[in-house]
Scaffold this motif. Structure first.
Motif, PDB file in Angstrom:
ATOM      1  N   ASP A  41      -4.728   5.195   8.624  1.00 18.29           N
ATOM      2  CA  ASP A  41      -4.501   3.780   8.892  1.00 18.29           C
ATOM      3  C   ASP A  41      -3.710   3.199   7.716  1.00 18.29           C
ATOM      4  O   ASP A  41      -4.246   3.021   6.618  1.00 18.29           O
ATOM      5  N   ILE A  42      -2.439   2.906   7.977  1.00 18.33           N
ATOM      6  CA  ILE A  42      -1.536   2.499   6.886  1.00 18.33           C
ATOM      7  C   ILE A  42      -2.004   1.175   6.274  1.00 18.33           C
ATOM      8  O   ILE A  42      -1.753   0.894   5.114  1.00 18.33           O
ATOM      9  N   ARG A  43      -2.753   0.395   7.048  1.00 18.10           N
ATOM     10  CA  ARG A  43      -3.244  -0.885   6.511  1.00 18.10           C
ATOM     11  C   ARG A  43      -4.268  -0.684   5.405  1.00 18.10           C
ATOM     12  O   ARG A  43      -4.560  -1.605   4.647  1.00 18.10           O
ATOM     13  N   GLU A  44      -4.838   0.498   5.325  1.00 15.01           N
ATOM     14  CA  GLU A  44      -5.839   0.743   4.272  1.00 15.01           C
ATOM     15  C   GLU A  44      -5.186   1.160   2.952  1.00 15.01           C
ATOM     16  O   GLU A  44      -5.860   1.231   1.923  1.00 15.01           O
ATOM     17  N   PHE A  45      -3.883   1.461   2.984  1.00 15.69           N
ATOM     18  CA  PHE A  45      -3.225   1.908   1.747  1.00 15.69           C
ATOM     19  C   PHE A  45      -3.292   0.798   0.700  1.00 15.69           C
ATOM     20  O   PHE A  45      -3.131  -0.372   1.006  1.00 15.69           O
ATOM     21  N   GLY A  46      -3.508   1.209  -0.534  1.00 14.66           N
ATOM     22  CA  GLY A  46      -3.534   0.239  -1.633  1.00 14.66           C
ATOM     23  C   GLY A  46      -4.883  -0.434  -1.792  1.00 14.66           C
ATOM     24  O   GLY A  46      -5.092  -1.201  -2.716  1.00 14.66           O
ATOM     25  N   LYS A  47      -5.817  -0.163  -0.856  1.00 15.59           N
ATOM     26  CA  LYS A  47      -7.166  -0.740  -0.980  1.00 15.59           C
ATOM     27  C   LYS A  47      -8.099   0.328  -1.530  1.00 15.59           C
ATOM     28  O   LYS A  47      -7.782   1.525  -1.455  1.00 15.59           O
ATOM     29  N   PRO A  48      -9.268  -0.056  -2.067  1.00 13.56           N
ATOM     30  CA  PRO A  48     -10.182   0.967  -2.586  1.00 13.56           C
ATOM     31  C   PRO A  48     -10.562   1.955  -1.481  1.00 13.56           C
ATOM     32  O   PRO A  48     -10.820   1.544  -0.342  1.00 13.56           O
ATOM     33  N   PRO A  49     -10.580   3.282  -1.778  1.00 12.09           N
ATOM     34  CA  PRO A  49     -10.863   4.264  -0.724  1.00 12.09           C
ATOM     35  C   PRO A  49     -12.283   4.108  -0.169  1.00 12.09           C
ATOM     36  O   PRO A  49     -13.203   3.757  -0.900  1.00 12.09           O
ATOM     37  N   VAL A  50     -12.412   4.339   1.128  1.00 11.80           N
ATOM     38  CA  VAL A  50     -13.724   4.254   1.776  1.00 11.80           C
ATOM     39  C   VAL A  50     -14.101   5.655   2.243  1.00 11.80           C
ATOM     40  O   VAL A  50     -13.328   6.314   2.947  1.00 11.80           O
ATOM     41  N   GLU A  51     -15.280   6.132   1.846  1.00 17.07           N
ATOM     42  CA  GLU A  51     -15.760   7.457   2.253  1.00 17.07           C
ATOM     43  C   GLU A  51     -16.141   7.430   3.734  1.00 17.07           C
ATOM     44  O   GLU A  51     -16.558   6.384   4.215  1.00 17.07           O
ATOM     45  N   PRO A  52     -16.068   8.522   4.438  1.00 16.49           N
ATOM     46  CA  PRO A  52     -15.484   9.784   4.013  1.00 16.49           C
ATOM     47  C   PRO A  52     -13.953   9.697   4.026  1.00 16.49           C
ATOM     48  O   PRO A  52     -13.393   9.032   4.903  1.00 16.49           O
ATOM     49  N   ASN A  59       8.380   9.231   4.758  1.00 19.69           N
ATOM     50  CA  ASN A  59       8.978   7.928   5.069  1.00 19.69           C
ATOM     51  C   ASN A  59       8.162   6.784   4.488  1.00 19.69           C
ATOM     52  O   ASN A  59       8.592   5.639   4.463  1.00 19.69           O
ATOM     53  N   LEU A  60       6.944   7.099   4.059  1.00 17.47           N
ATOM     54  CA  LEU A  60       6.094   6.096   3.411  1.00 17.47           C
ATOM     55  C   LEU A  60       5.951   6.402   1.912  1.00 17.47           C
ATOM     56  O   LEU A  60       5.086   5.852   1.234  1.00 17.47           O
ATOM     57  N   GLY A  61       6.762   7.326   1.421  1.00 14.23           N
ATOM     58  CA  GLY A  61       6.770   7.613  -0.019  1.00 14.23           C
ATOM     59  C   GLY A  61       5.596   8.438  -0.504  1.00 14.23           C
ATOM     60  O   GLY A  61       5.307   8.465  -1.707  1.00 14.23           O
ATOM     61  N   ILE A  62       4.898   9.117   0.408  1.00 15.62           N
ATOM     62  CA  ILE A  62       3.778   9.980   0.008  1.00 15.62           C
ATOM     63  C   ILE A  62       3.963  11.362   0.637  1.00 15.62           C
ATOM     64  O   ILE A  62       4.922  11.582   1.376  1.00 15.62           O
ATOM     65  N   ILE A  63       3.019  12.255   0.330  1.00 17.73           N
ATOM     66  CA  ILE A  63       3.034  13.560   0.982  1.00 17.73           C
ATOM     67  C   ILE A  63       1.801  13.618   1.891  1.00 17.73           C
ATOM     68  O   ILE A  63       0.876  12.816   1.713  1.00 17.73           O
ATOM     69  N   LEU A 100       8.213   1.435   0.678  1.00 17.67           N
ATOM     70  CA  LEU A 100       8.385   2.037   2.010  1.00 17.67           C
ATOM     71  C   LEU A 100       7.318   1.556   2.987  1.00 17.67           C
ATOM     72  O   LEU A 100       7.595   1.364   4.176  1.00 17.67           O
ATOM     73  N   VAL A 101       6.105   1.336   2.490  1.00 13.26           N
ATOM     74  CA  VAL A 101       5.059   0.793   3.379  1.00 13.26           C
ATOM     75  C   VAL A 101       5.442  -0.632   3.776  1.00 13.26           C
ATOM     76  O   VAL A 101       5.313  -1.029   4.939  1.00 13.26           O
ATOM     77  N   HIS A 102       5.963  -1.385   2.813  1.00 16.08           N
ATOM     78  CA  HIS A 102       6.413  -2.744   3.128  1.00 16.08           C
ATOM     79  C   HIS A 102       7.496  -2.685   4.214  1.00 16.08           C
ATOM     80  O   HIS A 102       7.468  -3.456   5.173  1.00 16.08           O
ATOM     81  N   ALA A 103       8.442  -1.745   4.053  1.00 16.21           N
ATOM     82  CA  ALA A 103       9.536  -1.634   5.027  1.00 16.21           C
ATOM     83  C   ALA A 103       8.981  -1.291   6.410  1.00 16.21           C
ATOM     84  O   ALA A 103       9.447  -1.812   7.425  1.00 16.21           O
ATOM     85  N   PHE A 104       7.974  -0.421   6.465  1.00 17.04           N
ATOM     86  CA  PHE A 104       7.364  -0.043   7.755  1.00 17.04           C
ATOM     87  C   PHE A 104       6.818  -1.291   8.458  1.00 17.04           C
ATOM     88  O   PHE A 104       7.103  -1.533   9.631  1.00 17.04           O
ATOM     89  N   PHE A 105       6.047  -2.084   7.734  1.00 16.48           N
ATOM     90  CA  PHE A 105       5.445  -3.259   8.367  1.00 16.48           C
ATOM     91  C   PHE A 105       6.473  -4.372   8.583  1.00 16.48           C
ATOM     92  O   PHE A 105       6.352  -5.147   9.527  1.00 16.48           O
ATOM     93  N   ALA A 106       7.494  -4.431   7.719  1.00 19.00           N
ATOM     94  CA  ALA A 106       8.513  -5.484   7.843  1.00 19.00           C
ATOM     95  C   ALA A 106       9.180  -5.408   9.207  1.00 19.00           C
ATOM     96  O   ALA A 106       9.338  -6.408   9.912  1.00 19.00           O
ATOM     97  N   GLU A 107       9.558  -4.194   9.591  1.00 19.39           N
ATOM     98  CA  GLU A 107      10.250  -3.977  10.863  1.00 19.39           C
ATOM     99  C   GLU A 107       9.425  -4.508  12.034  1.00 19.39           C
ATOM    100  O   GLU A 107       9.966  -4.991  13.028  1.00 19.39           O
ATOM    101  N   ARG A 108       8.104  -4.412  11.899  1.00 22.69           N
ATOM    102  CA  ARG A 108       7.237  -4.874  12.981  1.00 22.69           C
ATOM    103  C   ARG A 108       6.888  -6.353  12.833  1.00 22.69           C
ATOM    104  O   ARG A 108       6.771  -7.085  13.810  1.00 22.69           O
ATOM    105  N   ALA A 109       6.765  -6.815  11.562  1.00 23.47           N
ATOM    106  CA  ALA A 109       6.379  -8.208  11.316  1.00 23.47           C
ATOM    107  C   ALA A 109       7.416  -9.192  11.850  1.00 23.47           C
ATOM    108  O   ALA A 109       7.059 -10.273  12.316  1.00 23.47           O
ATOM    109  N   VAL A 110       8.698  -8.825  11.797  1.00 24.45           N
ATOM    110  CA  VAL A 110       9.740  -9.776  12.215  1.00 24.45           C
ATOM    111  C   VAL A 110       9.672 -10.103  13.709  1.00 24.45           C
ATOM    112  O   VAL A 110      10.278 -11.066  14.158  1.00 24.45           O
TER     113      VAL A 110
END
Ligand code: 3H9
Length: 700
Positions: free
Chosen positions: A64-75, A127-131, A265-275
């Motif tokens: 879930d890309i919306r969880e990126f940048g937030k504290p990780p939630v187990e599992p 495309n989101l700058g990660i592996i 890159l995450v910003h760009a992903f959501f930007a395309e949809r936010a507009v």
């Protein structure tokens, strides 16, 4: 279990279904559910095979890309994939739709994979700058081989179902629904017809040389980007025992996740949809089945091609038969190119020439079209004349659009009896390739007409951004401002080749002078002549471009512009250097040395300043709309997220300080926008404006 995941025991099969619309992203609830339900299925004596499927249009499209940048939630997702793989009972995944990223990693954690016809598989993480961070870089090479896996992981390319079979990611490829196939193939597991194996128990064959060539290709393709290189590094650890390889993958994932590239890159992903979230989003688009295009130049033929590629019949109007033949040749070349690139099938190509494309010299031929897009010379009188005629002859329901790059849509609308049906549809050249479409909304444009512009963009596979009326709308207005910053840098001492190189290292595909040479210097020359009378007195004059044009050097099309294209791809031009020297002398400038970072700072600050004013004036709905315009229309480096996302990485205080410093030399050009000053004072960011409640009740 919870709202997003269920378990049913059907016969001896435990059927686990992920149901987390729209794309079954592996959110915290899905992950927790997977662990709990796999435990439950393993504990249930009545169950001997576990089958995992996704409800709706896809298996799962990943983390879930919306969880990126937030504290990780187990599992965490890697733990979930390991947990699934360690299941004592055999596990199959039936994958359909777009099984991507973490979704594919979950499938690779299962002991066999059944592909539903049409499924696409891939790792879009780069495309989101990660592996891939949940075992993908370790398990995929165990199935596909290290070189094959390194290629598709580091490129982010999706594999078709057939390619995925070839890459050994699927055990079988069949027709059917995931649910029926899950039960059918669970039975085959029981009968031994579908063998199962833990992917992590396989071994890879090292191929250092092969991986080196993938690394070289990746570096050549995207020298600045970290993630593609780290994908290859991670895959090269797949000859280690699984736990060691997973630890290496985690370390490389964390390195990438900490970068600005990932956040951009995450910003760009959501930007395309936010507009797409516009005040008119709930209005009903009007039906568009037939398009008229006026003007067969580069823009008109590009627009016609885009419409034809989307299956919309087009009638194109030109002045005379020679102009029609030129337009026909241009469209034919565009369509032949699309055919070659696989963007158009042969039958569709043939059908276009069998009637979907019509030409006429008479505007009357547009009487029955649903939408007319005018793409003639940028002259208000000519445009008003055309719109008046169109208004008289087009059917009452028809929409009238102008492809103008900067003229006032309200003035154009005012000369019709249907101003609510007039809008700007500003395409970018080449219009059949560039994805941006500015939908310019006039004072009287009605909501359903705006919604139609957005629906049309979707049909043409373009990204629509809503823009208000001003000279140049969002993109060209900002361009007009920061282009001057490049000219001033040139006059004050930087060489055009240094300016271009500095901005290309920053990530632009081409620097501003190379772009001007490509677009044609005569275009800017004409604009400058047109605007000469209204140019503010205090504005500095840079005569270099005019002098170049006076020599008949218009850029690539005349083989000479700022650069000389006769000798090399792009060689500096000594005669242009002389022109620059003469212009400096004429205005008494002693050239100064600029570092590459000075150049980038000035250029980007100029861009951000005007972009801020465009938001301040309400021409763009939000900062994210400006970002999207630049990502899709101006070659802005995607990993930097757009000018205003990039501005947040610098901070408003720093930007204000820069502007105030430079304003001491040139107070006319460098002025601090009110909004930026306010942000510097209260510590807010452009990102806050994207998420803030907007006046019209929208949230991004
Ligand atoms: C990953 O998996 C990392 C792991 O390796 C490791 C972790 C440790 N999350 O595009 P659409 C939303 S990285 C959250 O318009 P389509 C999207 O924002 C992930 N939300 O539909 C939109 O919301 P809204 C790797 C997501 O049919 C709505 O769904 N996976 C996600 O044109 C519809 O999306 C990817 O990068 C997500 N993962 O295209 C896949 N995906 O309506 C990214 C979508 O509010 N996704 N949304 O604007 C895609 O490429 C396309 O969405 C997809 C569908 C092809 C799936």
């Amino acid at each position: 279990m919870n709202d997003v995941i269920t378990l049913e025991v059907i016969g001896q099969t435990a059927l686990i279904t992920v149901d987390n619309p729209p794309v079954n992203a592996a959110s915290a609830a899905v992950r927790a559910g997977l662990v709990a339900l796999f435990d439950q299925a393993n504990d249930d004596d009545a169950v001997d095979v576990i089958a995992l499927i996704g409800a709706g249009r896809t298996f799962t499209a990943g983390a879930d890309i919306r969880e990126f940048g937030k504290p990780p939630v187990e599992p965490t997702l890697p733990a979930v994939c390991n947990h699934i793989e360690s299941s004592a009972k055999p596990v199959i995944a039936v994958v359909h739709g777009t099984t991507l990223g973490g979704g594919l990693e979950i499938a690779l954690g299962c002991h066999a994979r059944v592909g539903v016809s049409g499924v696409q598989l891939g790792f879009p993480e780069v495309n989101l700058g990660i592996i891939p961070g949940a075992g993908g870089t370790q398990r995929a090479p165990r199935l596909s081989g290290v070189v094959g896996a390194a290629e598709y992981i580091s490129s982010g390319n999706r594999l078709s179902a057939e390619q995925a079979m070839d890459a050994n990611l699927l055990n079988v490829l069949v027709e059917g629904t995931p649910r029926e196939l899950a039960l059918e193939y669970a039975e085959k597991v029981r009968s031994g017809d579908l063998p199962t194996q833990r992917t992590g128990e396989r071994v890879t064959t090292p191929d250092a040389e092969g991986l080196e060539s993938v690394r070289a290709a990746v570096t050549a393709r995207s020298p600045r980007l970290l993630a593609p290189k780290r994908c290859v590094d991670a895959v090269s650890a797949s000859d280690l025992p699984l736990t060691d390889g997973l630890a290496r993958e985690r370390a490389l994932f964390d390195e990438c996740a900490a970068t600005d590239q990932h956040r951009g890159l995450v910003h760009a992903f959501f930007a395309e949809r936010a507009v797409q979230k516009i005040p008119e989003a709930n209005a009903t688009p009007l039906p568009i089945e037939q398009i008229g295009v006026i003007g067969g130049g580069t823009m008109g033929t590009g627009i016609a091609t885009a419409a034809l590629l989307a299956g919309l019949p087009v009638t194109l109007i030109e002045m005379n038969s020679e102009a029609i033949e030129r337009a026909r040749a241009a469209i034919t070349a565009n369509l032949d190119g699309a055919l070659k690139r696989g963007k158009l099938s042969q039958p569709r190509h043939d059908s276009i020439f069998a009637g979907a494309l019509q030409f006429s010299t008479e505007l009357d031929a547009l009487a029955q079209t649903d939408l007319v897009i005018e793409a003639v010379f940028e002259d208000m009188t000519i445009k008003q004349d055309i719109f008046q005629k169109l208004d008289a002859l087009c059917k009452p329901s028809a929409l009238l659009a102008s492809n103008t790059s900067y003229l006032d849509i309200n003035q154009i609308a005012a000369c019709t009896q249907r101003p609510s049906q007039v809008l700007g549809l500003h395409f970018f050249s080449p219009a059949h390739i560039m994805r941006l479409l500015e939908v310019v909304v006039g004072d009287n444009t009605s909501a359903d007409v705006v919604a139609t512009g957005f629906a049309l963009a979707k049909r043409l596979r373009k990204v629509a951004v809503r823009a208000g009326v001003c000279d140049g709308f969002i993109g060209n207005r900002i361009l007009g401002h920061y282009r001057k910053a490049a000219d001033y840098l040139l006059l004050d001492g930087a060489h055009y080749s240094q300016i271009d190189a500095a901005l290309e290292s920053f990530g632009f595909a081409m620097g501003p002078f190379a772009v001007m040479d490509l677009a044609g210097l005569d275009i800017g020359w004409a604009t400058r002549k047109r605007q000469a009378a209204t140019k503010p007195q205090a504005e500095r004059d840079v005569g270099v471009a005019d002098r170049i044009c006076e020599n008949g050097w218009f850029g690539r099309k005349t083989q000479r512009g700022y650069y000389d294209y006769r000798v090399d791809q792009r060689a500096p031009h000594p005669e242009v250097d002389e022109i620059i020297d003469a212009e400096r002398k004429a205005v008494g400038i002693t050239p100064r040395a600029y570092t590459d970072s000075d150049i980038v700072d000035r250029y980007m600050t100029a861009m951000i300043s005007e972009a801020t004013r465009v938001v301040e004036d309400g021409i763009a709905l939000r900062p994210v709309d400006v970002d999207t315009v630049f990502l899709f229309g101006y070659g802005f480096p995607r990993d930097r997220g757009g000018p205003l996302h990039y501005a947040d990485t610098l901070g408003a205080k720093e930007l204000v300080a820069r502007i105030e410093r430079w304003a001491q030399d040139d107070p006319h050009y460098w002025q601090v926008p009110q909004l930026l000053r306010k942000m510097a004072q209260d510590g807010s960011q452009f990102a806050d404006l994207n998420t803030a409640q907007l006046p019209h009740g929208l949230r991004v």
